[in-house]
Design an enzyme around this catalytic site. Structure first.
Site, PDB file in Angstrom:
ATOM      1  N   THR A 188       0.861  -1.318  -0.086  1.00 55.90           N
ATOM      2  CA  THR A 188       0.049   0.154  -0.127  1.00 55.90           C
ATOM      3  C   THR A 188       0.960   1.274   0.073  1.00 55.90           C
ATOM      4  O   THR A 188       1.983   1.199   0.267  1.00 55.90           O
ATOM      5  CB  THR A 188      -0.911   0.210   1.301  1.00 55.90           C
ATOM      6  N   GLU A 333      -5.529  -3.912  -1.129  1.00 54.76           N
ATOM      7  CA  GLU A 333      -5.961  -4.896  -0.073  1.00 54.76           C
ATOM      8  C   GLU A 333      -7.039  -5.754  -0.880  1.00 54.76           C
ATOM      9  O   GLU A 333      -7.381  -6.964  -0.183  1.00 54.76           O
ATOM     10  CB  GLU A 333      -6.382  -4.396   1.423  1.00 54.76           C
ATOM     11  N   LYS A 442     -15.810  16.873  10.583  1.00 56.45           N
ATOM     12  CA  LYS A 442     -16.860  16.655  11.401  1.00 56.45           C
ATOM     13  C   LYS A 442     -16.997  18.359  11.739  1.00 56.45           C
ATOM     14  O   LYS A 442     -16.388  18.812  12.654  1.00 56.45           O
ATOM     15  CB  LYS A 442     -16.327  15.914  12.796  1.00 56.45           C
ATOM     16  N   TRP A 447     -21.284  14.885   9.947  1.00 59.34           N
ATOM     17  CA  TRP A 447     -20.205  14.708   8.931  1.00 59.34           C
ATOM     18  C   TRP A 447     -20.378  15.046   7.603  1.00 59.34           C
ATOM     19  O   TRP A 447     -21.612  15.159   7.196  1.00 59.34           O
ATOM     20  CB  TRP A 447     -20.038  12.982   8.712  1.00 59.34           C
TER      21      TRP A 447
HETATM   22  P1  ADP Z   1      -3.258   3.452  -2.385  1.00 56.09           P
HETATM   23  O1  ADP Z   1      -1.979   2.503  -1.967  1.00 56.09           O
HETATM   24  O2  ADP Z   1      -3.025   4.639  -2.946  1.00 56.09           O
HETATM   25  O3  ADP Z   1      -3.758   3.698  -0.915  1.00 56.09           O
HETATM   26  P2  ADP Z   1      -5.100   1.980  -3.081  1.00 56.09           P
HETATM   27  O4  ADP Z   1      -5.464   1.817  -4.579  1.00 56.09           O
HETATM   28  O5  ADP Z   1      -5.064   0.594  -2.234  1.00 56.09           O
HETATM   29  O6  ADP Z   1      -3.865   2.711  -3.000  1.00 56.09           O
HETATM   30  O7  ADP Z   1      -6.317   3.041  -2.481  1.00 56.09           O
HETATM   31  C1  ADP Z   1      -7.389   2.504  -2.125  1.00 56.09           C
HETATM   32  C2  ADP Z   1      -8.317   3.853  -1.773  1.00 56.09           C
HETATM   33  O8  ADP Z   1      -8.665   4.482  -3.064  1.00 56.09           O
HETATM   34  C3  ADP Z   1      -9.706   3.099  -1.508  1.00 56.09           C
HETATM   35  O9  ADP Z   1      -9.774   2.700  -0.088  1.00 56.09           O
HETATM   36  C4  ADP Z   1     -10.702   4.494  -1.558  1.00 56.09           C
HETATM   37  O10 ADP Z   1     -10.248   5.427  -0.605  1.00 56.09           O
HETATM   38  C5  ADP Z   1      -9.995   5.071  -2.699  1.00 56.09           C
HETATM   39  N1  ADP Z   1     -10.625   4.711  -4.012  1.00 56.09           N
HETATM   40  C6  ADP Z   1     -10.642   3.738  -4.616  1.00 56.09           C
HETATM   41  N2  ADP Z   1     -11.548   3.690  -5.766  1.00 56.09           N
HETATM   42  C7  ADP Z   1     -12.182   4.771  -5.468  1.00 56.09           C
HETATM   43  C8  ADP Z   1     -13.325   5.167  -6.009  1.00 56.09           C
HETATM   44  N3  ADP Z   1     -14.131   4.682  -7.072  1.00 56.09           N
HETATM   45  N4  ADP Z   1     -13.992   6.217  -5.558  1.00 56.09           N
HETATM   46  C9  ADP Z   1     -13.403   6.845  -4.284  1.00 56.09           C
HETATM   47  N5  ADP Z   1     -12.601   6.448  -3.625  1.00 56.09           N
HETATM   48  C10 ADP Z   1     -11.749   5.428  -4.381  1.00 56.09           C
END
Ligand code: ADP
Length: 549
Positions: A188, A333, A442, A447
């Site tokens: 990640t 993940e 918040k 929210w």
């Molecule tokens: P990083 O390593 O950049 O965190 P990830 O691809 O694992 O990479 O990131 C996942 C996160 O990206 C998700 O938990 C969410 O917050 C955001 N995300 C992914 N797809 C979307 C989407 N379609 N709309 C909003 N947020 C998204």
């Protein structure tokens, strides 16, 4: 009683075996960093991949060894995906956009034995080599003649093509082993703390591949020309390099350059029908298309995820270019596909406007995935499209823990993973992400969704990018502050007018700040931590100033 069906292990090598046998002559096109597009096909790729597998075995790579890649989306990277996993080793794709300290941490944490590196990253690797203690050899993805002559890299250097040819012949058969064996590794991006390793297995990857290609998921078939723009070093390019081999579609790997012109050129030249990327890529493409008045000709479907896809993008793709946007959500993940937005039968008769509204949601779980939302006490929240809370996800391709981390706070005992996203889920299972937990604003205990305000703001034609953060406030704890990158000259009042009636009154940002550009993470997301740090006292200072005057 056990079933009487063949108990064949689900292994990644079966994908490339299939594509070479039944789609052998189907093209794979890939673009080099100098812009030249080269062509090969599935049959040739299988042979080279099997040669690589043999060479790796010859130099002592064993089942379970971790081998790192630092490479763009190109043909050699594809060979590594299959050649490494195919012999039971782990293909660790490394994101070159991470900070150097993070790169050093993840290479050491993964205990990468070999590193396969594109020549473009010579400087990067030279900078970190002294701090890496596990890597024995660095293999540059090039020919002997291209191998760097002058360098300060302490490890042995080998040219990839030399390694490949060492074996002379390909392995006869891909080895068979337990399908739960680790196949690939991806970290990640670690916006808070160190990056964490997500270790995929052959089984999880195969089930993800089978599920993700379906019509109600990404909807990919052999008649498509598919190009993942989401890079191969991030979340397996959203699984597309695996799906391509399963369905035998022509595959296009775009390489290094992903600016508007470069994306347009390759879409056009290779007649791409299906692609996938984060919203920022499309902003650059739209800008290029607007300036040049060019049209998108062949593209039919475009998966957008990684960050929320704003409504204007869905509309523009459809109205101007006749391209269907498939909004999807996932994480490193989750392999990465979790939910995909595909309409149900009853939605087909919706007005176009209602269809666009529906498409802004992140979609429904694809087969295999389950989702739920809870409040901070862990109580389940209703799926009524209104309540929003912590999003959990579960399924055969969702991680059950992190590499080298003995206890994870985000996994419970029943297989659920706490995503860190805040979402609502409606009666039909369509999920809407309202925020990352850490980005939620918040205000007086209520929210406010930063994503929703941002998405509306970027719908204004004079706004290029927008971020909404929670800035400290004397009375309400936090209030929204809108940071805007202008495309053209625009006054604050125009933006306030534009937002009015589109969001609840109390969601209206307290102020707007124009900035030159927004900081992004290594995976193209807005780096809100940085913005928050910089602007957290903005409203307090503003109010103090106005009190004084
Ligand atoms: P990083 O390593 O950049 O965190 P990830 O691809 O694992 O990479 O990131 C996942 C996160 O990206 C998700 O938990 C969410 O917050 C955001 N995300 C992914 N797809 C979307 C989407 N379609 N709309 C909003 N947020 C998204």
């Amino acid at each position: 009683m056990r079933g009487l069906m063949s108990n064949k292990n689900l292994l990644i090598s079966s994908l490339i075996e299939h594509s070479s046998e039944y789609h052998g002559s189907t093209e794979i096109a890939h673009r080099l960093s100098n812009g030249k597009i080269e062509k090969t096909n599935y049959a040739e790729t299988n042979i080279r991949t099997k040669k690589l597998a043999k060479s790796l075995t010859n130099i002592g790579v064993n089942i379970g060894d971790t081998l790192g890649t630092i490479a763009w989306s190109n043909i050699r990277h594809l060979e590594l995906y299959y050649g490494i996993s195919g012999i039971g080793a782990v293909c660790h794709t490394i994101n070159p956009r991470l900070f150097k300290e993070q790169l050093i941490f993840i290479i050491n944490d993964a205990r990468d034995k070999l590193l396969f590196v594109d020549l473009d990253f010579l400087e990067l690797i030279s900078d970190i080599t002294n701090n890496i203690n596990c890597v024995e050899k660095i293999i540059f993805l090039c020919n002997q003649e291209e191998l760097p002559k002058q360098h300060n890299i302490k490890q042995d250097l080998i040219a990839y093509e030399d390694l490949l040819n060492q074996s002379g012949t390909p392995i006869d058969e891909w080895p068979d082993f337990d399908e739960s064996t680790a196949s690939s590794l991806c970290y990640t991006s670690g916006t808070t703390g160190n990056p964490k390793g997500v270790l995929y297995s052959h089984r999880s990857t195969m089930i993800h591949t089978l599920a993700a290609a379906n019509p109600d998921a990404l909807n990919i078939s052999s008649t498509d020309v598919i190009m993942p723009i989401a890079p191969m070093f991030h979340a397996n390019a959203w699984g597309i390099p695996y799906i391509a081999n399963m369905v035998g579609a022509k595959l296009v790997l775009p390489g290094r350059h992903l600016d508007g012109k470069s994306v347009y050129d390759i879409l056009h030249q290779e007649k791409v029908t299906f692609t996938a990327a984060v919203p920022t890529i499309w902003l650059m493409l739209f800008d290029y298309l607007d300036k040049t008045k060019k049209k998108i000709e062949f593209l039919q479907r475009c998966v957008i995820g990684g960050s929320a896809c704003p409504k204007f993008m869905i509309e523009e793709f459809h109205k101007k270019y006749n391209v269907e946007v498939i909004h999807a959500w996932g994480m490193t993940e989750t392999s990465p596909l979790g939910t995909v937005n595909r309409p149900l039968h009853k939605h087909l008769s919706f007005s176009q406007e209602k269809k666009y509204d529906l498409a802004t949601k992140q979609g429904r779980p694809i087969y295999g995935v389950k989702i739920k939302i809870t409040n901070d006490n862990g109580d389940l929240l209703p799926h009524d499209g209104k309540a929003f809370g912590n999003l959990w996800v579960k399924g055969p391709w969702i991680c059950s823990g992190y590499l080298n981390v003995s206890h994870s706070d985000t996994h419970d005992n029943n297989g659920w993973f706490l995503t860190g996203d805040v979402a609502s889920i409606d009666e039909d299972g369509f999920m809407l992400i309202t925020d990352r937990v850490k980005d939620v604003i918040k205000s007086g205990g209520e929210w406010i969704s930063s994503i929703q305000v941002e998405n509306i703001a970027v719908g204004h034609e004079k706004i290029l990018e927008a971020a909404v953060i929670g800035a400290k406030h004397k009375k309400w704890d936090e209030r929204p502050l809108l940071l805007v990158v202008k495309g053209e000259n625009i006054e604050k009042s125009e933006i306030f007018d534009f937002l009015e009636n589109k969001i609840a009154k109390w969601w209206m940002p307290d102020d707007i700040v124009f900035i030159e550009k927004l900081p992004h993470t290594a995976t193209g997301k807005i780096r809100k931590v940085e913005l928050k740090k910089k602007y957290e006292n903005y409203l307090i200072n503003l109010h103090t100033k106005s009190d004084e005057s």
